[in-house]
Scaffold this motif. Structure first.
Motif, PDB file in Angstrom:
ATOM      1  N   ASP A  81     -14.993 -16.110   0.386  1.00 32.98           N
ATOM      2  CA  ASP A  81     -14.091 -14.988   0.651  1.00 32.98           C
ATOM      3  C   ASP A  81     -12.727 -15.547   1.063  1.00 32.98           C
ATOM      4  O   ASP A  81     -12.568 -16.092   2.154  1.00 32.98           O
ATOM      5  N   ARG A  83     -10.073 -14.170   1.985  1.00 35.87           N
ATOM      6  CA  ARG A  83      -9.367 -13.537   3.098  1.00 35.87           C
ATOM      7  C   ARG A  83      -9.449 -14.388   4.358  1.00 35.87           C
ATOM      8  O   ARG A  83      -8.582 -14.304   5.236  1.00 35.87           O
ATOM      9  N   SER A 110     -13.337 -15.273  -4.191  1.00 36.79           N
ATOM     10  CA  SER A 110     -13.066 -13.870  -4.494  1.00 36.79           C
ATOM     11  C   SER A 110     -12.257 -13.251  -3.365  1.00 36.79           C
ATOM     12  O   SER A 110     -11.951 -13.903  -2.368  1.00 36.79           O
ATOM     13  N   ARG A 111     -11.987 -11.957  -3.525  1.00 36.08           N
ATOM     14  CA  ARG A 111     -11.248 -11.224  -2.496  1.00 36.08           C
ATOM     15  C   ARG A 111     -12.174 -10.698  -1.417  1.00 36.08           C
ATOM     16  O   ARG A 111     -11.752 -10.027  -0.491  1.00 36.08           O
ATOM     17  N   ALA A 135      -7.112  -7.373   0.098  1.00 36.89           N
ATOM     18  CA  ALA A 135      -7.271  -7.963  -1.230  1.00 36.89           C
ATOM     19  C   ALA A 135      -6.006  -8.698  -1.661  1.00 36.89           C
ATOM     20  O   ALA A 135      -6.071  -9.778  -2.262  1.00 36.89           O
ATOM     21  N   ARG A 139      -5.642 -12.792  -2.571  1.00 40.73           N
ATOM     22  CA  ARG A 139      -5.016 -13.308  -3.785  1.00 40.73           C
ATOM     23  C   ARG A 139      -3.820 -14.193  -3.452  1.00 40.73           C
ATOM     24  O   ARG A 139      -3.572 -15.190  -4.143  1.00 40.73           O
ATOM     25  N   THR A 192     -10.647  -6.430 -13.034  1.00 40.95           N
ATOM     26  CA  THR A 192     -10.495  -7.685 -12.303  1.00 40.95           C
ATOM     27  C   THR A 192     -10.810  -8.873 -13.200  1.00 40.95           C
ATOM     28  O   THR A 192     -10.197  -9.944 -13.068  1.00 40.95           O
ATOM     29  N   SER A 276     -16.284   0.470  -1.805  1.00 40.39           N
ATOM     30  CA  SER A 276     -15.283   0.821  -2.810  1.00 40.39           C
ATOM     31  C   SER A 276     -15.714   1.976  -3.697  1.00 40.39           C
ATOM     32  O   SER A 276     -14.961   2.412  -4.564  1.00 40.39           O
TER      33      SER A 276
END
Length: 339
Positions: A81, A83, A110-111, A135, A139, A192, A276
């Motif tokens: 992740d 983030r 990934s995000r 997100a 990125r 994506t 989501s």
């Protein structure tokens, strides 16, 4: 030849039913399972990364240890992740692990996904800038990390350094050439996947897609892969991309297999809700090898991918999971032309 590896979430539970009682058990058994996977002829050992959970988290010490104990298989993540990540520290740790492994590192990132805690990345010191999302932050971290992995100098050297510097701006060390082309983005949607292709990253798709169009999971995932490849070609990248999919596959060749997975022979795709919105989960494949061969031959996404990651029930222990990998490699893969 299709590459076949395993993907472990590295759960541990202090329960009499689990053969992985502690974090130490999870880490040490992950190393042993990678060694066993190489011995039975599998091609990869991949590990999930979850924070604030009784699962594998910080990946690079584990990847370095696996790299030191193995010689052939790919080692990687599915997924980190971004983030939570400091991009420069990430590049240092990844470069070191890849050099230890002799250039076998495959980094799935990934995000992020639903978390154990609320905005866990903030506890690690990362908060999205005003007007951006988490997100977007993932990125942005990824963009910096990938730039650093190119190996170009960017840091102004000290005129009075502790040790002599090479000429020019300095780069992150250690640098591992080629690692920048072995970054995979974990994508849960078709859009994506197209973004991933434009960025020049490989595609990693799991047993979950965070959208549902009413078609079977494997067909939606095959469409995702098709869109990825089309976007890759349109972007004009020079190298060939790679695509992996994950599946739960359990050949029933013993009474123990039947005890654990006999009830999964009628498994179906499932549609549910994530943070989501609507999502679709791929079914488990379990059955006698002959039936598995027939079922898997109809999976359009597996056919479209070059790499298949088998999700393993790591709490059943190294010996049993090595048996599962061996069963797929020996009894299923050859009949499908994967070997």
């Amino acid at each position: 030849m299709k590459k076949i590896g395993f993907l472990s979430f590295g759960h541990w539970t202090p329960s009499p039913a689990s053969r992985v009682q502690t974090a130490s058990d999870a880490l040490l058994q992950s190393i042993e399972l990678a060694v066993a996977a190489e011995e039975v002829g599998a091609d990869g050992a991949y590990f999930r990364v979850h924070h604030f959970a009784r699962q594998l988290a910080s990946p690079f010490p584990l990847l370095a240890a696996v790299g030191a104990r193995t010689s052939r298989i790919e080692i990687g993540t599915g997924v980190i992740d971004m983030r939570y990540e400091n991009p420069l520290y990430f590049a240092e740790d990844a470069g070191a692990a890849d050099l230890i492994a002799g250039g076998r590192l495959q980094l799935g990132i990934s995000r992020g996904s639903p978390e154990q805690v609320i905005e866990g990345y903030a506890y690690f010191g990362y908060v999205p800038e005003e007007g951006t999302s988490d997100a977007d932050m993932a990125r942005a971290h990824t963009e910096v990390m990938r730039k650093v992995l190119e190996g170009t100098g960017f840091a102004q050297p000290n005129p009075r350094p502790m040790f002599p510097n090479p000429p020019g701006l300095l780069r992150i060390e250690p640098h591992s050439p080629g690692l920048k082309d072995r970054i995979w983005w974990g994508s849960g949607t078709r859009a994506t996947a197209e973004w991933t292709a434009r960025q020049g990253m490989n595609l990693m798709s799991s047993t979950l897609l965070s959208e549902d169009t009413g078609v079977p999971f494997h067909q939606l995932q095959a469409e995702q892969i098709h869109r990825f490849r089309e976007a890759w070609a349109e972007a004009g990248h020079e190298r060939e991309p790679r695509v992996s999919v994950s599946r739960s596959i359990f050949p029933i060749v013993s009474d123990e297999d039947r005890m654990y997975f006999g009830s999964e022979t009628d498994s179906r795709d499932q549609v549910g809700l994530l943070e989501s919105g609507k999502a679709i989960f791929g079914k488990t494949y379990a059955g006698e090898p002959d039936q598995l061969v027939k079922d898997l031959a109809e999976d359009e996404a597996i056919a479209a991918a070059d790499t298949l990651l088998l999700t393993v029930p790591n709490q059943l222990g190294v010996e049993y999971n090595a048996h599962v990998l061996d069963s797929v490699v020996r009894h299923v893969a050859p009949e499908l032309g994967w070997r």
